[in-house]
Enzyme design. Structure first.
Site, PDB file in Angstrom:
ATOM      1  N   SER A 138       0.795  -1.010  -0.029  1.00 40.16           N
ATOM      2  CA  SER A 138      -0.153   0.142  -0.240  1.00 40.16           C
ATOM      3  C   SER A 138       0.815   1.240   0.029  1.00 40.16           C
ATOM      4  O   SER A 138       2.129   1.244   0.606  1.00 40.16           O
ATOM      5  CB  SER A 138      -1.064  -0.042   1.326  1.00 40.16           C
ATOM      6  OG  SER A 138      -1.495   1.340   1.483  1.00 40.16           O
ATOM      7  N   TYR A 153      -2.701  -0.958  10.367  1.00 43.27           N
ATOM      8  CA  TYR A 153      -2.524  -1.403   9.028  1.00 43.27           C
ATOM      9  C   TYR A 153      -1.136  -0.625   8.293  1.00 43.27           C
ATOM     10  O   TYR A 153      -0.345  -1.396   7.651  1.00 43.27           O
ATOM     11  CB  TYR A 153      -3.788  -0.648   8.132  1.00 43.27           C
ATOM     12  CG  TYR A 153      -3.688  -0.870   6.878  1.00 43.27           C
ATOM     13  CD1 TYR A 153      -4.094  -1.967   6.144  1.00 43.27           C
ATOM     14  CD2 TYR A 153      -3.342   0.252   6.021  1.00 43.27           C
ATOM     15  CE1 TYR A 153      -3.943  -2.135   4.772  1.00 43.27           C
ATOM     16  CE2 TYR A 153      -3.290   0.129   4.663  1.00 43.27           C
ATOM     17  CZ  TYR A 153      -3.642  -1.220   4.108  1.00 43.27           C
ATOM     18  OH  TYR A 153      -3.498  -1.219   2.496  1.00 43.27           O
TER      19      TYR A 153
END
Length: 167
Positions: A138, A153
């Protein structure tokens, strides 16, 4: 050529699966949700590609070992591994993340990638030099954004990027 896409039943994984099938690869659509994997495999077939669904829990070494054998047998080998399965436990500040949030996030987003690569490494080596690993991280694995409350995350994706660079 055979491809495996973890988290292939939805989102980015679905898109990867459809794209690889359009490129004439046999795609193992692997997802913890069997019905999602089956829907994407059916979509691949409807579009004239070759895909099949497998239920897979990337946090389980046993599940990965069983599924890796199944996929190698059905696809005739593995040339591409897309370790794409990932989770966002919840949106919350770091002090609000529970230990369970951290354990779940790290078990899928970090150890899930490590376990997946390890499980498929023999098949990938058998396909060398025409074998590749693609790990989905990401932008959050490259930078932390102040005020964006997804710390567990972000930390997991930083670890995924680091692991991928070490590969």
């Amino acid at each position: 050529k055979g491809a495996v896409v973890t988290g292939g039943g939805s989102g980015i994984g679905r898109g990867i699966s459809l794209g690889l099938a359009a490129g004439k690869m046999t795609v193992a659509v692997a997802d913890v949700r069997a019905e999602s994997a089956e829907a994407v495999a059916a979509e691949i077939s409807e579009r004239g590609g070759r895909g099949f669904a497998v239920q897979l829990d990337v946090t389980s070494v046993e599940s990965l070992a069983t599924v890796a054998k199944q996929i190698v047998a059905e696809a005739g080998g593995v040339n591409l591994l897309c370790a794409n399965a990932g989770v966002l436990a919840r949106i919350a500040s770091l002090d609000e993340h529970t230990i369970e949030d951290w354990e779940y996030t790290l078990s899928v987003n970090v150890l899930g990638v490590v376990k997946t690569v390890k499980a498929f490494l023999p098949a990938l080596r058998a396909s060398a030099p025409d074998a590749h690993i693609v790990n989905t991280a990401s932008l959050g694995g490259l930078m932390a954004t102040e005020g964006f409350p997804i710390g567990a995350y972000i930390a997991s994706k930083y670890a995924c990027v680091g692991y991928s660079e070490m590969l």
